[in-house]
Design a protein around this motif. Structure first.
Motif, PDB file in Angstrom:
ATOM      1  N   GLU A 425      16.023  11.519   5.654  1.00 16.07           N
ATOM      2  CA  GLU A 425      14.842  11.491   6.526  1.00 16.07           C
ATOM      3  C   GLU A 425      13.591  11.148   5.737  1.00 16.07           C
ATOM      4  OE1 GLU A 425      14.085  14.716   9.099  1.00 16.07           O
ATOM      5  OE2 GLU A 425      16.117  14.810   9.916  1.00 16.07           O
ATOM      6  N   ARG A 426      13.478  11.713   4.530  1.00 16.69           N
ATOM      7  CA  ARG A 426      12.286  11.444   3.714  1.00 16.69           C
ATOM      8  C   ARG A 426      12.227   9.963   3.348  1.00 16.69           C
ATOM      9  NH1 ARG A 426      13.010  15.093   0.468  1.00 16.69           N
ATOM     10  NH2 ARG A 426      11.513  16.641   1.212  1.00 16.69           N
ATOM     11  N   GLN A 427      13.380   9.363   3.002  1.00 16.57           N
ATOM     12  CA  GLN A 427      13.404   7.937   2.665  1.00 16.57           C
ATOM     13  C   GLN A 427      13.041   7.078   3.883  1.00 16.57           C
ATOM     14  OE1 GLN A 427      17.453   7.795   1.220  1.00 16.57           O
ATOM     15  NE2 GLN A 427      16.792   7.716  -0.943  1.00 16.57           N
ATOM     16  N   ALA A 428      13.586   7.448   5.029  1.00 12.94           N
ATOM     17  CA  ALA A 428      13.281   6.692   6.245  1.00 12.94           C
ATOM     18  C   ALA A 428      11.806   6.785   6.601  1.00 12.94           C
ATOM     19  CB  ALA A 428      14.135   7.205   7.391  1.00 12.94           C
ATOM     20  N   ASP A 429      11.231   7.989   6.481  1.00 14.84           N
ATOM     21  CA  ASP A 429       9.804   8.162   6.768  1.00 14.84           C
ATOM     22  C   ASP A 429       8.961   7.334   5.807  1.00 14.84           C
ATOM     23  OD1 ASP A 429      10.198   9.857   8.907  1.00 14.84           O
ATOM     24  OD2 ASP A 429      10.126  11.688   7.678  1.00 14.84           O
ATOM     25  N   ALA A 430       9.334   7.307   4.528  1.00 13.25           N
ATOM     26  CA  ALA A 430       8.567   6.544   3.544  1.00 13.25           C
ATOM     27  C   ALA A 430       8.601   5.055   3.863  1.00 13.25           C
ATOM     28  CB  ALA A 430       9.122   6.809   2.143  1.00 13.25           C
ATOM     29  N   ILE A 431       9.763   4.553   4.299  1.00 12.54           N
ATOM     30  CA  ILE A 431       9.866   3.119   4.636  1.00 12.54           C
ATOM     31  C   ILE A 431       9.044   2.812   5.878  1.00 12.54           C
ATOM     32  CG2 ILE A 431      11.468   1.340   5.431  1.00 12.54           C
ATOM     33  CD1 ILE A 431      13.607   2.698   3.647  1.00 12.54           C
ATOM     34  N   LEU A 432       9.102   3.664   6.864  1.00 13.76           N
ATOM     35  CA  LEU A 432       8.354   3.435   8.104  1.00 13.76           C
ATOM     36  C   LEU A 432       6.848   3.553   7.885  1.00 13.76           C
ATOM     37  CD1 LEU A 432      10.634   5.389  10.602  1.00 13.76           C
ATOM     38  CD2 LEU A 432      10.349   2.912  10.459  1.00 13.76           C
ATOM     39  N   ASN A 433       6.442   4.336   6.904  1.00 14.41           N
ATOM     40  CA  ASN A 433       5.010   4.539   6.669  1.00 14.41           C
ATOM     41  C   ASN A 433       4.403   3.490   5.748  1.00 14.41           C
ATOM     42  OD1 ASN A 433       4.840   6.833   8.277  1.00 14.41           O
ATOM     43  ND2 ASN A 433       5.414   8.214   6.583  1.00 14.41           N
ATOM     44  N   MET A 434       5.218   2.564   5.238  1.00 11.00           N
ATOM     45  CA  MET A 434       4.682   1.518   4.370  1.00 11.00           C
ATOM     46  C   MET A 434       3.804   0.562   5.184  1.00 11.00           C
ATOM     47  SD  MET A 434       7.465   0.193   1.614  1.00 11.00           S
ATOM     48  CE  MET A 434       8.521  -0.448   2.890  1.00 11.00           C
ATOM     49  N   ARG A 435       2.738   0.090   4.549  1.00 13.31           N
ATOM     50  CA  ARG A 435       1.900  -0.921   5.175  1.00 13.31           C
ATOM     51  C   ARG A 435       2.480  -2.294   4.894  1.00 13.31           C
ATOM     52  NH1 ARG A 435      -4.312   0.982   3.788  1.00 13.31           N
ATOM     53  NH2 ARG A 435      -4.220   3.020   4.844  1.00 13.31           N
ATOM     54  N   LEU A 436       2.186  -3.220   5.785  1.00 11.92           N
ATOM     55  CA  LEU A 436       2.716  -4.580   5.622  1.00 11.92           C
ATOM     56  C   LEU A 436       2.209  -5.222   4.336  1.00 11.92           C
ATOM     57  CD1 LEU A 436       2.441  -5.911   9.281  1.00 11.92           C
ATOM     58  CD2 LEU A 436       4.523  -5.305   8.048  1.00 11.92           C
ATOM     59  N   ARG A 437       0.962  -4.902   3.970  1.00 10.41           N
ATOM     60  CA  ARG A 437       0.408  -5.508   2.768  1.00 10.41           C
ATOM     61  C   ARG A 437       1.154  -5.086   1.511  1.00 10.41           C
ATOM     62  NH1 ARG A 437      -5.498  -2.871   2.333  1.00 10.41           N
ATOM     63  NH2 ARG A 437      -5.473  -3.382   4.547  1.00 10.41           N
ATOM     64  N   SER A 438       1.916  -3.984   1.605  1.00 12.84           N
ATOM     65  CA  SER A 438       2.659  -3.503   0.442  1.00 12.84           C
ATOM     66  C   SER A 438       3.963  -4.237   0.244  1.00 12.84           C
ATOM     67  CB  SER A 438       2.952  -2.006   0.603  1.00 12.84           C
ATOM     68  OG  SER A 438       1.759  -1.279   0.733  1.00 12.84           O
ATOM     69  N   LEU A 439       4.382  -5.028   1.270  1.00 13.89           N
ATOM     70  CA  LEU A 439       5.689  -5.682   1.155  1.00 13.89           C
ATOM     71  C   LEU A 439       5.718  -6.720   0.042  1.00 13.89           C
ATOM     72  CD1 LEU A 439       6.617  -6.108   4.925  1.00 13.89           C
ATOM     73  CD2 LEU A 439       7.566  -4.490   3.283  1.00 13.89           C
ATOM     74  N   ASN A 440       4.578  -7.365  -0.163  1.00 10.27           N
ATOM     75  CA  ASN A 440       4.586  -8.384  -1.213  1.00 10.27           C
ATOM     76  C   ASN A 440       4.604  -7.779  -2.615  1.00 10.27           C
ATOM     77  OD1 ASN A 440       2.033  -7.353  -1.103  1.00 10.27           O
ATOM     78  ND2 ASN A 440       1.003  -9.310  -1.501  1.00 10.27           N
ATOM     79  N   LYS A 441       4.273  -6.483  -2.705  1.00  8.78           N
ATOM     80  CA  LYS A 441       4.304  -5.807  -4.003  1.00  8.78           C
ATOM     81  C   LYS A 441       5.601  -5.061  -4.231  1.00  8.78           C
ATOM     82  CE  LYS A 441      -0.688  -5.104  -4.206  1.00  8.78           C
ATOM     83  NZ  LYS A 441      -1.785  -4.100  -4.321  1.00  8.78           N
ATOM     84  N   LEU A 442       6.378  -4.978  -3.202  1.00 12.35           N
ATOM     85  CA  LEU A 442       7.614  -4.208  -3.308  1.00 12.35           C
ATOM     86  C   LEU A 442       8.650  -5.029  -4.061  1.00 12.35           C
ATOM     87  CD1 LEU A 442       8.549  -1.436  -2.324  1.00 12.35           C
ATOM     88  CD2 LEU A 442       9.600  -2.583  -0.375  1.00 12.35           C
ATOM     89  N   GLN A 443       8.474  -5.078  -5.328  1.00  7.08           N
ATOM     90  CA  GLN A 443       9.348  -5.868  -6.178  1.00  7.08           C
ATOM     91  C   GLN A 443      10.333  -4.970  -6.903  1.00  7.08           C
ATOM     92  OE1 GLN A 443       6.874  -8.236  -8.713  1.00  7.08           O
ATOM     93  NE2 GLN A 443       5.645  -9.028  -7.012  1.00  7.08           N
ATOM     94  N   GLU A 444      11.467  -5.492  -7.084  1.00  3.41           N
ATOM     95  CA  GLU A 444      12.548  -4.703  -7.675  1.00  3.41           C
ATOM     96  C   GLU A 444      12.221  -4.245  -9.097  1.00  3.41           C
ATOM     97  OE1 GLU A 444      17.364  -5.057  -8.454  1.00  3.41           O
ATOM     98  OE2 GLU A 444      16.201  -6.833  -7.947  1.00  3.41           O
TER      99      GLU A 444
END
Length: 753
Positions: A425-444
């Motif tokens: 649940e904590r992982q799912a909440d963290a993913i849902l709470n991410m902002r779109l602008r953070s997707l480009n920084k979400l690098q492996e």
């Protein structure tokens, strides 16, 4: 008296009144009060060295963000927050505690940085709390370090609206560093301040050697280090016993020096005074000592203090030895005082007990270890949570398109994400709470780098928690850092109180400042006394009043005590320096002592406390007495030989042998051992000789191997050929005196004592 109910619940349900014996009621309630006083007011906790009021003050200041780098805030604001949230007592007691935490002459390492009038060493009161401001010092902040990291337990406040710490993390050894004073019910505590650098050295040694001896720890902790400095003159053995038992005291003296004022004169400058002594009160007492002439060597005292202490003492004469003058003042003033040690504290279980030095330091170290473990576990929990979130981010990054689709099109995206990727649940909440602008920084790479860093830190913490040796290593590093901050070479860490051996000077205040000169003390039969300069050998030329003549004459010094034994059985003490001069006839002795008109002196001598005397009455009763027991402190004298009616004291002689010879008015002599006479301090005495008629005429003592001598009527000395014929037991009648014995019935008519 009401009957005690057997079932309390029935009583409460019936009329809500409890019948209880008055003794039980008082004892239970007083016990509750005593426990409250001991645990909540008077005794400090051994772990942080604080009482509840001090702990609450620091915690409230932290809540107000009054850190060392912050600006000061009004003390009224601090006191108001403490009283309203944590400490349900009067504002005066809270402000008084706050003030003491900031005073540099009360606290060795102030925990509060005060701005404004916070009182002074003279004992002046601080300004009202509305005028003063405060914030924490670095030492105060160190006590709170890690308090937000689950380092200590919190308990509800008195109104249960907030939470307060039960004890502080104590990154600073406050108990020994600043000490503590408190009086509870049936017990008290008194711990003087010590040097932090020395405490740290002892703590580091104790970590390496847990069973270290107190004597070894004292090679690191030399003794108290008081805020006001001073010099400790307590013997090492006494200090060791105090630290071993947790109870004792330390003799502290003022620091002084001699200042040359020219032309051979000097003045003494006192620059440091004993701990907890008010300077103004000390000067008042010294002025009183001068006025009452208790210190004849001191002429004046002045206070020339500014920021530093400077008390000026002026001697009465330039010939007075400064060390001798100070020794006399140490005896009668607060220039010397005792600082008590009673390490009665609350241990980790909140139980009051007296601890020794090793137990106090070990308790602080154990608390620091517990704080380290709790902070480490709290950090470990945060790392686990973050790593769990990072795992979810990694899954989202690898399946980004599918994650976006689920979020856009599914009605219940959280449940679908958990189902699709087996997330928490904590992982799912963290993913849902991410902002779109953070997707480009979400690098492996960034996610994995943070994850690896946290994994390494987790491994270190787990290794730390699993190894006692590593825990003590971390604590040692913390203590070393603290030691460098408060090192001996730093301004705040430099030792203020030093140690010296007490000078081997035996000061007799009565004679210390009297110029020693030879004199001859003369006492006439009518009781006129005078002191002539020098030791006069020829007394034949002395003049007396008409009808008067010489009774006693003794050679003495002006520093001696002159003892007069009178026919009333009393000893009177006179200071040789206070006797009238030798010009004229002197003065009546009755002006100096309370001697009745119908009694006269029967003996006079220079006091020597090592001697024994033999005193006797006209009735033939007497005993031995030590000269140390005959000193009179008043004009009334010291009653020693009890006489009444027509009986009077007759003789006082020095015991100078093992035999005593007694002669009565009937001219019978009796000799026996001196040991047959008891050694007493007061009384009628025992019968010396039996008389059918008359009484005692004279007595003397002699050594058996030297024999007995007497003076005949012509003044010639005669030896008793076989004195053993006169020997018997005490209280016998004796035998007639030898032919030629003086008709006066005395062994030596010219004998003094």
């Amino acid at each position: 008296m009401a009957k005690k109910p057997t079932d309390m619940s029935d009583t409460l349900s019936e009329n809500a009144i409890i019948s209880e014996h008055i003794d039980d009621a008082l004892s239970s309630r007083y016990l509750a009060y005593a426990l409250s006083t001991i645990t909540q007011r008077a005794l400090p906790d051994v772990r942080d060295g604080m009482k509840p009021v001090h702990r609450r003050i620091l915690y409230a200041m932290r809540q107000l963000k009054l850190n060392p780098e912050s600006a000061h805030k009004k003390c009224a604001r601090i006191v108001g927050d403490v009283m309203g949230q944590y400490h349900p007592h009067g504002d005066a007691s809270i402000y008084d505690a706050l003030v003491k935490l900031s005073q540099s002459f009360s606290a060795r390492y102030p925990l509060v940085n005060g701005q404004g009038n916070f009182g002074n060493i003279d004992g002046d009161s601080p300004a009202a709390m509305r005028y003063t401001e405060a914030k924490m010092t670095a030492a105060g902040l160190a006590l709170l370090q890690g308090i937000d990291e689950d380092a200590v337990d919190f308990i509800p406040t008195y109104n249960e609206e907030d939470m307060e710490p039960q004890v502080l993390p104590a990154g600073f050894p406050n108990l020994l560093a600043n000490g503590s004073q408190g009086i509870a019910v049936g017990m008290a505590t008194s711990i003087p301040p010590h040097n932090v650098a020395e405490i740290c050295s002892a703590a580091l040694h104790l970590i390496k050697t847990p069973n270290a001896r107190i004597e070894t720890l004292m090679s690191h902790i030399l003794g108290p280090d008081l805020p006001t400095g001073g010099i400790i003159v307590e013997p090492k053995a006494s200090m060791l016993e105090a630290y071993e038992t947790g109870k004792g005291s330390f003799k502290v003296r003022s620091r002084w020096s001699v200042e040359d004022t020219g032309r051979g004169t000097y003045q003494i400058i006192v620059t440091e005074i004993p701990y907890q002594v008010q300077k103004s009160r000390l000067i008042e007492k010294l002025a009183e000592v001068i006025e009452t002439k208790k210190a004849p060597g001191l002429a004046d005292v002045r206070d020339e203090s500014a920021e530093d202490v400077r008390i000026v003492l002026e001697p009465r004469s330039k010939n007075i030895d400064p060390a001798l003058l100070m020794e006399s003042l140490f005896k009668i003033s607060e220039l010397e005082s005792r600082v008590s040690l009673n390490m009665n504290v609350l241990d980790a279980t909140r139980t009051p007990r007296v601890m020794n030095l090793r137990e106090v330091i070990q308790a602080w170290l154990d608390h620091r270890r517990e704080v380290l473990q709790r902070r480490s576990r709290q950090r470990l929990g945060k790392i686990d949570l973050r790593m769990e979130v990072l795992d979810g981010f990694m899954i989202a990054f690898l399946n980004l398109d599918e994650v976006i689709r689920i979020i856009r099109f599914e009605d219940k995206p959280k449940e679908e994400l958990i189902k699709a990727f087996k997330l928490t649940e904590r992982q799912a909440d963290a993913i849902l709470n991410m902002r779109l602008r953070s997707l480009n920084k979400l690098q492996e790479i960034e996610i994995k780098s943070e994850y690896d860093t946290l994994a390494a830190e987790k491994a270190e913490i787990e290794a730390l928690l699993g190894s006692e040796q590593k825990q003590w290593g971390v604590i040692s590093e913390q203590i070393k850092e603290l030691k460098s901050t408060y090192g001996i070479k730093t301004e705040i860490g430099a030792r203020r109180t030093h140690f010296e051996d007490q000078p081997d000077i035996d000061v007799d205040l009565a004679t210390a400042f009297i110029t020693k000169e030879p004199i001859t003390v003369v006492l006439s039969e009518m009781g006129w006394i005078r002191a002539m300069k020098g030791h006069v050998a020829d007394l034949a030329g002395l003049k007396f009043k008409d009808g008067d003549k010489l009774a006693f004459a003794v050679n003495a010094q002006t520093t001696d005590k002159i003892i007069v034994f009178a026919s009333n059985g009393k000893f009177y003490t006179l200071g040789a320096d206070k006797l009238p001069g030798g010009r004229g006839n002197g003065e009546p002795i009755r002006l100096m002592v309370d001697l009745e008109n119908d009694h006269l002196p029967v003996g006079m001598f220079v006091h020597d406390e090592k001697r024994e005397l033999l005193i006797a009455s006209t009735a033939g009763y007497g005993f031995r007495v030590s000269e140390s027991d005959i000193i009179a402190s008043t004009r009334g004298g010291r009653k020693t030989l009890n006489v009444k009616g027509a009986v009077e004291a007759l003789r006082c002689i020095q015991v100078q042998g093992d035999k005593v010879a007694i002669i009565g008015e009937n001219r019978k002599i009796l000799i026996y051992d001196v040991d047959e006479l008891p050694l007493m301090t007061r009384g009628k005495g025992v019968r010396l000789q039996a008389f059918k008629d008359g009484g005692l005429a004279d007595m003397t003592t002699f050594k058996a191997e030297e024999g007995l001598s007497f003076y005949d009527s012509a003044g010639r000395r005669q030896e008793v050929s076989d004195w053993s014929l006169l020997e018997g037991k005490r209280a016998q009648a004796g035998r007639m005196a030898p032919r030629g014995f003086s008709r006066k019935g005395v062994f030596d008519p010219n004998r003094g004592l």
